[in-house]
Design a protein around this motif. Structure first.
Motif, PDB file in Angstrom:
ATOM      1  N   UNK A  22       0.900  -1.247  -0.040  1.00 38.73           N
ATOM      2  CA  UNK A  22       0.412   0.029   0.179  1.00 38.73           C
ATOM      3  C   UNK A  22       0.995   1.283  -0.116  1.00 38.73           C
ATOM      4  N   UNK A  23       2.301   1.089   0.276  1.00 40.50           N
ATOM      5  CA  UNK A  23       2.916   2.308   0.359  1.00 40.50           C
ATOM      6  C   UNK A  23       3.765   2.486  -1.041  1.00 40.50           C
ATOM      7  N   UNK A  24       3.924   1.485  -1.799  1.00 39.85           N
ATOM      8  CA  UNK A  24       4.628   1.478  -2.952  1.00 39.85           C
ATOM      9  C   UNK A  24       4.378   2.821  -3.886  1.00 39.85           C
ATOM     10  N   UNK A  25       3.092   2.852  -4.063  1.00 40.73           N
ATOM     11  CA  UNK A  25       2.847   4.145  -5.211  1.00 40.73           C
ATOM     12  C   UNK A  25       2.896   5.400  -4.464  1.00 40.73           C
ATOM     13  N   UNK A  26       2.540   5.554  -3.422  1.00 41.14           N
ATOM     14  CA  UNK A  26       2.601   6.992  -2.669  1.00 41.14           C
ATOM     15  C   UNK A  26       4.242   7.231  -2.449  1.00 41.14           C
ATOM     16  N   UNK A  27       4.955   6.059  -2.290  1.00 44.66           N
ATOM     17  CA  UNK A  27       6.513   6.305  -2.057  1.00 44.66           C
ATOM     18  C   UNK A  27       6.999   6.756  -3.536  1.00 44.66           C
ATOM     19  N   UNK A  28       6.508   6.006  -4.391  1.00 43.18           N
ATOM     20  CA  UNK A  28       6.982   6.339  -5.834  1.00 43.18           C
ATOM     21  C   UNK A  28       7.070   7.738  -6.360  1.00 43.18           C
ATOM     22  N   UNK A  29       5.377   8.091  -6.218  1.00 40.04           N
ATOM     23  CA  UNK A  29       5.177   9.359  -6.421  1.00 40.04           C
ATOM     24  C   UNK A  29       5.977  10.318  -5.773  1.00 40.04           C
ATOM     25  N   UNK A  30       6.289  10.184  -4.431  1.00 43.29           N
ATOM     26  CA  UNK A  30       6.958  11.152  -3.412  1.00 43.29           C
ATOM     27  C   UNK A  30       8.400  11.269  -4.110  1.00 43.29           C
ATOM     28  N   UNK A  31       9.171  10.206  -4.193  1.00 43.18           N
ATOM     29  CA  UNK A  31      10.496  10.133  -4.636  1.00 43.18           C
ATOM     30  C   UNK A  31      10.710  10.608  -6.209  1.00 43.18           C
ATOM     31  N   UNK A  32       9.674  10.536  -6.876  1.00 42.79           N
ATOM     32  CA  UNK A  32       9.679  11.110  -8.221  1.00 42.79           C
ATOM     33  C   UNK A  32       9.448  12.474  -8.440  1.00 42.79           C
ATOM     34  N   UNK A  33       8.761  12.985  -7.389  1.00 43.33           N
ATOM     35  CA  UNK A  33       8.743  14.477  -7.250  1.00 43.33           C
ATOM     36  C   UNK A  33      10.003  15.095  -6.706  1.00 43.33           C
ATOM     37  N   UNK A  34      10.563  14.434  -5.707  1.00 43.29           N
ATOM     38  CA  UNK A  34      11.974  14.601  -5.267  1.00 43.29           C
ATOM     39  C   UNK A  34      12.919  15.038  -6.103  1.00 43.29           C
ATOM     40  N   UNK A  35      13.019  13.812  -7.132  1.00 43.86           N
ATOM     41  CA  UNK A  35      13.963  13.553  -8.157  1.00 43.86           C
ATOM     42  C   UNK A  35      13.854  14.889  -9.199  1.00 43.86           C
ATOM     43  N   UNK A  36      12.530  14.810  -9.647  1.00 45.81           N
ATOM     44  CA  UNK A  36      12.592  16.019 -10.812  1.00 45.81           C
ATOM     45  C   UNK A  36      12.914  17.305 -10.077  1.00 45.81           C
ATOM     46  N   UNK A  37      12.518  17.700  -8.896  1.00 48.57           N
ATOM     47  CA  UNK A  37      12.837  18.898  -8.319  1.00 48.57           C
ATOM     48  C   UNK A  37      14.337  19.325  -7.926  1.00 48.57           C
ATOM     49  N   UNK A  38      14.885  17.994  -7.607  1.00 49.18           N
ATOM     50  CA  UNK A  38      16.176  18.121  -7.413  1.00 49.18           C
ATOM     51  C   UNK A  38      17.022  18.299  -8.812  1.00 49.18           C
ATOM     52  N   UNK A  39      16.780  17.463  -9.713  1.00 51.93           N
ATOM     53  CA  UNK A  39      17.290  17.788 -10.861  1.00 51.93           C
ATOM     54  C   UNK A  39      16.990  19.089 -11.580  1.00 51.93           C
ATOM     55  N   UNK A  40      15.885  19.689 -11.496  1.00 51.55           N
ATOM     56  CA  UNK A  40      15.353  21.113 -11.869  1.00 51.55           C
ATOM     57  C   UNK A  40      16.225  21.972 -11.170  1.00 51.55           C
ATOM     58  N   UNK A  41      16.169  21.813  -9.942  1.00 53.74           N
ATOM     59  CA  UNK A  41      16.777  22.947  -9.110  1.00 53.74           C
ATOM     60  C   UNK A  41      18.331  23.175  -9.344  1.00 53.74           C
ATOM     61  N   UNK A  42      18.966  22.004  -9.442  1.00 55.32           N
ATOM     62  CA  UNK A  42      20.509  21.750  -9.667  1.00 55.32           C
ATOM     63  C   UNK A  42      20.801  22.255 -10.905  1.00 55.32           C
ATOM     64  N   UNK A  43      20.383  21.726 -11.898  1.00 51.76           N
ATOM     65  CA  UNK A  43      20.613  21.929 -13.229  1.00 51.76           C
ATOM     66  C   UNK A  43      20.449  23.311 -13.711  1.00 51.76           C
ATOM     67  N   UNK A  44      19.183  23.876 -12.957  1.00 45.52           N
ATOM     68  CA  UNK A  44      18.899  25.336 -13.164  1.00 45.52           C
ATOM     69  C   UNK A  44      19.979  26.152 -12.436  1.00 45.52           C
ATOM     70  N   UNK A  45      20.590  25.844 -11.437  1.00 46.87           N
ATOM     71  CA  UNK A  45      21.794  26.625 -10.698  1.00 46.87           C
ATOM     72  C   UNK A  45      22.779  26.524 -11.754  1.00 46.87           C
ATOM     73  N   UNK A  46      23.211  25.355 -12.198  1.00 49.55           N
ATOM     74  CA  UNK A  46      24.547  25.134 -12.991  1.00 49.55           C
ATOM     75  C   UNK A  46      24.527  26.110 -13.935  1.00 49.55           C
TER      76      UNK A  46
END
Length: 312
Positions: A22-46
């Motif tokens: 029951x936690x697989x989908x919520x965690x997948x969406x959570x960490x997918x969001x974290x990954x996209x935000x991390x990539x966008x934020x750090x790539x944007x800064x570079x």
């Protein structure tokens, strides 16, 4: 034994963060969001720092390097974690596991020393402002960043070479969401004494040297700030220190909890939670802590947006 790694194990199974369906989908969406935000934020800064001429200073040179590390860091860890949430068994081959381990070690060690280099840069800027351009010249910054990556590459190579000598016989279930040193050593069916000695020595060195550099730098910075008469300037300087200390505390605190707790009180689940902080949360927060709250970065971003709007 399998050819090449002298082990009967040719692949590992990563258990991931949880085995509750029951936690697989919520965690997948959570960490997918974290990954996209991390990539966008750090790539944007570079990109922002590279195209904004008034950000071509030592401080932002280090920020750009930190963002690059975090950009690679999250890419090494999170995609494989996401696979675990959507597959019944997250299988990783022996070569892929060793490659992930090596890349992870290079980046995590480099981040330790990049944080200390940034603290030293702030020390020079605040305590020796008249000599800042000479002390932190372009050549010096290049040497410092080169040294950071060299330390990461050398130590990661030694760790990985020691791990390649370890034999894995039957157990191949890694109770973690990526290939890390401690979970892999727990599966070994040969002596890990050399690995443990190397791990203890390097972990102590990588924890103490950057922390001593950071603490000593900020001790001088705080002493200097206390002599500032303007309350507003003093508060602004202290706010900058608190932001840096927040990231340092989360990063080094989670690393210390993972690698320095006694084996008698260690918990694999606690280790996973600790790993989540320094592998996913810190890379996501660093653009906010170091950059997006910075006035110069906001000005550069606004100029870029206005320029894009004008051309459109």
């Amino acid at each position: 034994m399998a050819e090449g790694n002298q082990s009967t194990v040719t692949e590992f199974i990563l258990t991931g963060l949880t085995n509750k369906p029951e936690l697989q989908l919520p965690l997948f969406l959570l960490f997918l969001g974290i990954y996209l935000f991390t990539e966008l934020g750090n790539l944007g800064m570079v990109i922002l720092i590279s195209i904004s001429s008034h950000l071509h200073t030592p401080m932002y040179f280090f920020l750009s390097s930190l963002s690059f590390i975090d950009l690679c860091y999250s890419t090494v860890i999170i995609p494989k974690m996401l696979v675990n949430f959507v597959t019944e068994k997250n299988i990783i081959s022996y070569p892929e596991c060793m490659t992930q381990l090596y890349c992870f070690l290079v980046l995590v060690i480099s981040e330790c020393y990049m944080l200390s280099a940034m603290a030293y840069d702030r020390y020079v800027a605040i305590c020796n402002p008249l000599r800042y351009n000479v002390t932190m010249s372009y050549q010096v910054c290049l040497w410092m960043i080169g040294g950071v990556y060299c330390i990461g590459l050398i130590e990661a190579t030694l760790h990985t070479v020691c791990m390649l000598r370890v034999l894995f016989c039957k157990a191949n279930v890694v109770n973690h969401f990526f290939c890390d040193l401690l979970p892999l050593l727990q599966l070994a069916c040969s002596s890990t004494f050399v690995n443990e000695v190397v791990l203890l020595c390097f972990s102590t060195f990588n924890f103490c040297v950057p922390m001593l550099t950071i603490l000593s730098s900020y001790s001088f910075i705080i002493a200097r700030i206390l002599r500032i008469k303007s309350t507003e300037s003093r508060f602004k300087a202290f706010s900058t220190c608190s932001s840096h200390f927040t990231s340092v505390a989360v990063f080094f605190g989670s690393l210390g909890f993972m690698y320095f707790q006694p084996s008698s009180v260690s918990s694999e689940d606690q280790g996973k939670v600790s790993s989540v902080f320094y592998t996913t949360v810190v890379p996501m927060l660093n653009p906010l802590i170091y950059s997006l709250r910075n006035k110069d970065v906001k000005v550069a971003l606004n100029k870029l947006l206005r320029k894009k709007t004008f051309h459109m």
